[in-house]
Design an enzyme around this catalytic site. Structure first.
Site, PDB file in Angstrom:
ATOM      1  N   HIS A   2       0.810  -1.221   0.000  1.00  0.00           N
ATOM      2  CA  HIS A   2       0.000   0.000   0.000  1.00  0.00           C
ATOM      3  C   HIS A   2       0.841   1.266   0.000  1.00  0.00           C
ATOM      4  O   HIS A   2       0.497   2.246  -0.669  1.00  0.00           O
ATOM      5  CB  HIS A   2      -0.947  -0.010   1.199  1.00  0.00           C
ATOM      6  CG  HIS A   2      -1.953  -1.108   1.159  1.00  0.00           C
ATOM      7  ND1 HIS A   2      -2.843  -1.256   0.110  1.00  0.00           N
ATOM      8  CD2 HIS A   2      -2.214  -2.130   2.022  1.00  0.00           C
ATOM      9  CE1 HIS A   2      -3.607  -2.320   0.338  1.00  0.00           C
ATOM     10  NE2 HIS A   2      -3.245  -2.865   1.479  1.00  0.00           N
TER      11      HIS A   2
ATOM     12  N   HIS B 295      21.012  19.564 -36.385  1.00  0.00           N
ATOM     13  CA  HIS B 295      20.362  19.013 -35.174  1.00  0.00           C
ATOM     14  C   HIS B 295      19.028  18.363 -35.521  1.00  0.00           C
ATOM     15  O   HIS B 295      17.968  18.941 -35.233  1.00  0.00           O
ATOM     16  CB  HIS B 295      20.135  20.135 -34.162  1.00  0.00           C
ATOM     17  CG  HIS B 295      19.881  19.659 -32.762  1.00  0.00           C
ATOM     18  ND1 HIS B 295      18.643  19.275 -32.310  1.00  0.00           N
ATOM     19  CD2 HIS B 295      20.720  19.513 -31.715  1.00  0.00           C
ATOM     20  CE1 HIS B 295      18.723  18.936 -31.029  1.00  0.00           C
ATOM     21  NE2 HIS B 295      19.980  19.074 -30.646  1.00  0.00           N
TER      22      HIS B 295
END
Length: 468
Positions: free
Chosen positions: A288, A364
């Site tokens: 939990h 790029h």
């Protein structure tokens, strides 16, 4: 196919004892309207206050999942939530007359039976999913636990447990389709090791516990006096240890029932993100604490997705490229905004059309063009410059300069053909020429980049300005 939100046709009730308090609990599932979500209502408290089932309110995970907000507390909610999610219910109000949900047989089966009896009805609203775009991970080294959420076109859950015990070692379970929850997972009961059980008994923490609502694994040899003492505690004539190392006469419903129950808990705890998931959850040694920590992480993503602004590419700009050039000293190829769509004293929305003609794509990258992240930040900064100078009577006499960049995150690539929307909002009022903004960049309403930018407005030097 468009999926509709669902609720139940009519109210349905069930009763049982709370695992830890031992108190009788009456629970009623009630239909709710579209967009309501899952909520609990404490009908035993003055004013019958309501609490949303969301991860933000988790306050305790020591013996189940507990949420609390403004004095309203409900605990051991994981089985209830798992049944609601497993039955495909989006909107429901859960009335309870105690802080703790009834444990029933330690599984979600009774809840599923009740919801099945209530029936399900589609509503006049589209179901919204959290659609996983990128892999999300969370780990807890101390527990040797890891949660991963990866993109998938439906909700899938896989769990692996390993208690490093001769009695209960490694187990694996998976649910490939949430619609099979009722038949494959719902009836899997919670489990505990004997030493944990003895601690709980000694500390009076399982007043509602019974050997019929939990699988008890015996991890040490037991003498008859101890068995007799446990039988007396649980009100049984006789308790035995079966050859599988399980206390009492309980038979496993599945060979991997513990792993399946942990899967049930994962589904219940992740219901706290507040909307259904499209993605594959892979949980290693879940519990939990780990489940709800991961739910909080995912919920952050959910809230970000809900906060996406809506952009209109066709609206008449407040400032076109010629206006922008009067505000900013930048010029091509370093002028990185094309329009200002909206502007006020504390926010601005700019637009940048990203084309293959951008000079930075040459290097790029030649074979996979991607807009550099630093240039996305520069585009944000230029948009922020417009905001900073918007209320200056002579903006042409001022410039803005970066001071600081914080909390930068690059979430998705920006490529040729994208339209980049740049949304900035002031974090604090402008003082002494310093302005601080929260900046988000979007493509098709998807957040691609975010940052906090701080800059300063500085008056330009004129030709006759003498150096100081």
């Amino acid at each position: 196919m468009i999926e509709k939100q669902c609720t139940i046709k009519e109210p349905v009730s069930l009763s049982g004892a709370g695992l830890h308090t031992g108190q009788d609990v009456n629970l009623t599932f009630r239909p709710a309207g579209t967009g309501h979500g899952i909520k609990f209502r404490r009908i035993d408290m003055e004013g019958q206050p309501v609490i949303d089932a969301i991860a933000d309110y988790v306050v305790d995970t020591s013996r189940g999942t507990t949420i609390q907000h403004q004095g309203v507390r409900v605990s051991t909610i994981e089985h209830t939530l798992a049944a609601v999610v497993g039955m495909g219910i989006d909107n429901i109000l859960i009335d309870v007359d105690s802080a703790e949900m009834p444990i029933m047989d330690g599984s979600a089966a009774a809840y599923v039976e009740a919801l099945t009896a209530a029936g399900k009805v589609e509503q006049d609203a589209e179901r919204e999913y959290f659609e996983v775009q990128t892999t999300l991970t969370y780990s807890d080294p101390n527990r040797k636990s890891e949660m991963i959420l990866v993109p998938e076109d439906k909700y899938r859950v896989s769990t692996m447990i390993d208690f490093e015990s001769r009695i209960l070692g490694t187990q694996y379970a998976s649910l490939d389709d949430i619609s099979n929850f009722s038949s494959e997972v719902a009836n899997c009961r919670t489990f505990v090791f004997l030493h944990e059980l003895e601690y709980l008994i000694a500390n009076n923490l399982i007043k509602g516990g019974d050997i019929s609502n939990a699988i008890v694994f015996v991890d040490r040899l037991l003498g008859q006096p101890e068995l007799d003492r446990l039988a007396k505690y649980f009100g049984k004539e006789k308790i035995e240890v079966l050859k599988e190392g399980i206390l009492n006469n309980l038979e496993l419903r599945h060979h991997n029932e513990p792993a399946r129950h942990k899967l049930l808990d994962v589904i219940g705890d992740l219901a706290l993100i507040g909307m259904p998931i499209r993605g594959h959850v892979i949980a290693t040694r879940p519990g939990h604490a780990v489940n709800t920590s991961f739910a909080k992480l995912v919920r952050e993503q959910v809230m970000q997705s809900k906060q996406k602004p809506s952009f209109d590419i066709y609206k008449t700009p407040v400032y076109d490229i010629n206006d922008i050039k009067r505000f900013l000293p930048h010029r091509p190829p370093f002028l990185l905004i094309d329009k200002i769509l909206e502007i006020s004293n504390n926010h601005v929305i700019g637009l940048k059309n990203v084309t293959m003609n951008e000079p930075f794509f040459t290097g790029h990258f030649p074979d996979e063009p991607v807009m550099p992240g630093v240039l996305q930040l520069e585009a944000m900064a230029q948009t922020g410059g417009i905001l900073a100078l918007h209320n200056v009577p002579d903006p042409e006499n001022y410039a803005t300069y970066f001071l600081k960049i914080d909390n930068v995150k690059f979430r998705h690539k920006v490529v040729p053909g994208d339209t980049l929307f740049l949304a900035l909002e002031l974090i604090s009022p402008v003082r002494r020429g310093i302005f601080h903004t929260k900046a988000n960049a979007y493509v098709n309403n998807t957040l691609v980049t975010e940052a906090e930018l701080m800059a300063q407005i500085v008056r330009k030097k004129t030709p006759d300005t003498k150096p100081e």
